[in-house]
Design an enzyme around this catalytic site. Structure first.
Site, PDB file in Angstrom:
ATOM      1  N   LYS A 165       0.837  -1.218   0.000  1.00  8.73           N
ATOM      2  CA  LYS A 165       0.000   0.000   0.000  1.00  8.73           C
ATOM      3  C   LYS A 165       0.859   1.251   0.000  1.00  8.73           C
ATOM      4  O   LYS A 165       0.464   2.265  -0.575  1.00  8.73           O
ATOM      5  CB  LYS A 165      -0.961  -0.006   1.196  1.00  8.73           C
ATOM      6  CG  LYS A 165      -2.001  -1.122   1.087  1.00  8.73           C
ATOM      7  CD  LYS A 165      -3.432  -0.637   1.182  1.00  8.73           C
ATOM      8  CE  LYS A 165      -4.361  -1.676   0.582  1.00  8.73           C
ATOM      9  NZ  LYS A 165      -5.637  -1.841   1.188  1.00  8.73           N
ATOM     10  N   LYS A 189     -12.106  -4.470  -5.813  1.00  9.13           N
ATOM     11  CA  LYS A 189     -13.035  -3.346  -5.879  1.00  9.13           C
ATOM     12  C   LYS A 189     -12.335  -2.032  -6.202  1.00  9.13           C
ATOM     13  O   LYS A 189     -12.968  -1.077  -6.604  1.00  9.13           O
ATOM     14  CB  LYS A 189     -13.907  -3.243  -4.623  1.00  9.13           C
ATOM     15  CG  LYS A 189     -13.203  -3.141  -3.292  1.00  9.13           C
ATOM     16  CD  LYS A 189     -14.260  -3.010  -2.186  1.00  9.13           C
ATOM     17  CE  LYS A 189     -13.963  -3.829  -0.962  1.00  9.13           C
ATOM     18  NZ  LYS A 189     -12.754  -3.442  -0.220  1.00  9.13           N
ATOM     19  N   LYS A 199      -6.329 -10.610  -9.319  1.00 10.11           N
ATOM     20  CA  LYS A 199      -7.613 -10.917  -8.694  1.00 10.11           C
ATOM     21  C   LYS A 199      -8.627  -9.792  -8.945  1.00 10.11           C
ATOM     22  O   LYS A 199      -8.235  -8.637  -9.138  1.00 10.11           O
ATOM     23  CB  LYS A 199      -7.448 -11.203  -7.196  1.00 10.11           C
ATOM     24  CG  LYS A 199      -7.264 -10.000  -6.322  1.00 10.11           C
ATOM     25  CD  LYS A 199      -7.562 -10.324  -4.860  1.00 10.11           C
ATOM     26  CE  LYS A 199      -7.646  -9.016  -4.091  1.00 10.11           C
ATOM     27  NZ  LYS A 199      -8.298  -9.087  -2.831  1.00 10.11           N
TER      28      LYS A 199
HETATM   29  P1  ATP Z   1      -9.318  -3.471  -2.400  1.00 12.45           P
HETATM   30  O1  ATP Z   1      -9.388  -3.449  -3.902  1.00 12.45           O
HETATM   31  O2  ATP Z   1      -9.848  -2.210  -1.752  1.00 12.45           O
HETATM   32  O3  ATP Z   1      -7.994  -3.917  -1.851  1.00 12.45           O
HETATM   33  P2  ATP Z   1     -10.621  -6.017  -2.373  1.00 12.45           P
HETATM   34  O4  ATP Z   1     -11.738  -6.079  -3.374  1.00 12.45           O
HETATM   35  O5  ATP Z   1      -9.343  -6.649  -2.755  1.00 12.45           O
HETATM   36  O6  ATP Z   1     -10.390  -4.533  -1.931  1.00 12.45           O
HETATM   37  P3  ATP Z   1     -10.809  -6.526   0.478  1.00 12.45           P
HETATM   38  O7  ATP Z   1     -11.545  -5.380   1.107  1.00 12.45           O
HETATM   39  O8  ATP Z   1      -9.323  -6.568   0.636  1.00 12.45           O
HETATM   40  O9  ATP Z   1     -11.212  -6.639  -1.073  1.00 12.45           O
HETATM   41  O10 ATP Z   1     -11.393  -7.880   0.999  1.00 12.45           O
HETATM   42  C1  ATP Z   1     -12.681  -8.096   1.494  1.00 12.45           C
HETATM   43  C2  ATP Z   1     -12.911  -9.590   1.514  1.00 12.45           C
HETATM   44  O11 ATP Z   1     -13.164 -10.075   0.184  1.00 12.45           O
HETATM   45  C3  ATP Z   1     -11.716 -10.392   2.040  1.00 12.45           C
HETATM   46  O12 ATP Z   1     -12.177 -11.430   2.872  1.00 12.45           O
HETATM   47  C4  ATP Z   1     -11.089 -10.953   0.777  1.00 12.45           C
HETATM   48  O13 ATP Z   1     -10.410 -12.163   1.017  1.00 12.45           O
HETATM   49  C5  ATP Z   1     -12.279 -11.144  -0.144  1.00 12.45           C
HETATM   50  N1  ATP Z   1     -11.910 -10.988  -1.552  1.00 12.45           N
HETATM   51  C6  ATP Z   1     -11.474  -9.863  -2.139  1.00 12.45           C
HETATM   52  N2  ATP Z   1     -11.260 -10.049  -3.461  1.00 12.45           N
HETATM   53  C7  ATP Z   1     -11.546 -11.347  -3.725  1.00 12.45           C
HETATM   54  C8  ATP Z   1     -11.541 -12.155  -4.912  1.00 12.45           C
HETATM   55  N3  ATP Z   1     -11.172 -11.657  -6.069  1.00 12.45           N
HETATM   56  N4  ATP Z   1     -11.909 -13.439  -4.808  1.00 12.45           N
HETATM   57  C9  ATP Z   1     -12.300 -13.956  -3.632  1.00 12.45           C
HETATM   58  N5  ATP Z   1     -12.341 -13.253  -2.470  1.00 12.45           N
HETATM   59  C10 ATP Z   1     -11.984 -11.961  -2.503  1.00 12.45           C
END
Ligand code: ATP
Ligand code: LTN
Length: 335
Positions: free
Chosen positions: A115, A200, A197
């Site tokens: 980050k 969001k 992956k």
């Molecule tokens: P950011 O883009 O803000 O880092 P993110 O979409 O990667 O966010 P997080 O807020 O880090 O998501 O994670 C929220 C939850 O969703 C966590 O439990 C994480 O393991 C799950 N998660 C996030 N992205 C995925 C994905 N692509 N597939 C499965 N699980 C996911």
């Protein structure tokens, strides 16, 4: 333990609209854990401000996230759904735990490194101590289990170390939490780059399906999903990562195994397959979206939930906090 149930804590940051990855990888699992555990699901808004947020947008995102928890099927009477910022104990415990965490430990955190590389203009102290606040979230409720993605395991390991250190000094104050990893394969990849992956915070809106995307948008995004030139629907992550991701999504949504999906689409083209995946996802999202729209219009109901659950969370958090304050030697507050 709370009564005869083990305690579960988890949370998500209000950093954007939830994606299909968040739903299949996290929220959907949460639904199945509701009966077995005493659950605390937080909108971890204190964590979100480690990255700059526009206040008006942020307020909306956090409220939408809380409503999505409910719209996805978490019963707010059975699960304590609350904003982290409504329970001051999180910050109070985090400060105490800061004093029992070594800089060497925080220096090793890979999320901090990632980050700070991504937000080089704002490497603030909150970003650095983020894992300690996360430890406070978990330990405040004496959580036994914490459902997280693989990326959060390092933070959970640190939480266990801090709790163990504190307990060694002061006696059995904290429950040592265990990670709870969802089913294997719960990693949904970007529709535009299957090596990454689905996330969001991805800048390309076509890379992610948002839980609030309407039917046409969902179908259009799947139509545009990156696949390969060999027109066969076969699960092979190495050589066919795009198609494999679509099989994974279709399987997760319909409950079918990879072999069943392959059989269903044997001899069919990518066009048919992508349309079927899009329709299945849209069908799954429709009831969630209807519920979300209803909740959005019912301010009084949501406000009631927010108030009631903040009180419940505060009650349990305060119990742990008072115990910790006493153990470290603070003078008792006279009431
Ligand atoms: P950011 O883009 O803000 O880092 P993110 O979409 O990667 O966010 P997080 O807020 O880090 O998501 O994670 C929220 C939850 O969703 C966590 O439990 C994480 O393991 C799950 N998660 C996030 N992205 C995925 C994905 N692509 N597939 C499965 N699980 C996911
Ligand atoms: N860091 C987590 C969100 C989070 C969390 C928690 C998860 C904050 N506090 C406590 C589980 C338990 C993330 O970015 N996914």
């Amino acid at each position: 333990m709370l009564g005869d149930k083990k305690v579960l804590f988890s949370g998500m940051q209000a950093t954007g609209s939830l994606t299909l990855g968040n739903y299949l990888g996290a929220l959907k699992n949460w639904l199945t854990l509701s009966d077995e555990f005493e659950c605390f699901y937080s909108v971890v808004d204190l964590h979100s401000i480690t990255i700059r947020q526009d206040p008006t947008e942020f307020r909306k995102k956090a409220r939408n996230l809380l409503m999505l928890y409910i719209a996805a099927g978490l019963d707010p009477k059975k699960n304590c759904i609350f904003y982290q910022s409504h329970v001051s104990g999180h910050c109070e415990l985090a400060w105490i735990l800061d004093c029992f965490t070594y800089m060497g430990e925080l220096n090793r955190m890979t999320q901090f490194k990632d980050k700070s590389a991504k937000h080089a203009d704002n490497i603030n102290a909150g970003l650095y101590t983020y894992p300690v606040l996360m430890a406070a979230d978990i330990l405040l409720y004496q959580a036994d289990v914490v459902p997280v993605g693989k990326d959060q395991l390092q933070h959970l390991e640190l939480t266990r170390d801090i709790a163990g250190r504190f307990n060694a000094l002061f006696g059995d104050v904290f429950t040592i939490p265990e990670p709870y990893l969802g089913k294997a394969g719960a990693k949904i990849m970007s529709l535009q780059d299957p090596a990454k992956k689905m996330s969001k915070s991805d800048e390309n809106p076509n890379a992610s399906i948002y839980l609030t995307d309407d039917r046409d948008t969902v179908i259009r995004k799947f139509k545009r999903a990156v696949t390969d030139s060999e027109a066969s629907i076969r699960y092979d992550v190495e050589n066919k990562p795009g198609v494999s991701n679509l099989i994974e999504i279709y399987g997760a949504v319909t409950g079918k195994t990879f072999a069943e999906v392959e059989k269903e689409f044997d001899g069919k083209g990518y066009g048919d397959f992508k349309l079927a995946v899009g329709e299945a996802v849209a069908d799954m999202l429709t009831p969630l979206q209807t519920r979300f729209d209803e909740l959005s219009k019912d301010k009084a109901y949501i406000d009631g939930i927010v108030k009631e659950n903040a009180e419940k969370a505060n009650y349990f958090a305060t119990k742990t906090l008072r115990k910790v304050q006493k153990k470290v030697g603070f003078n008792e507050i006279i009431r």
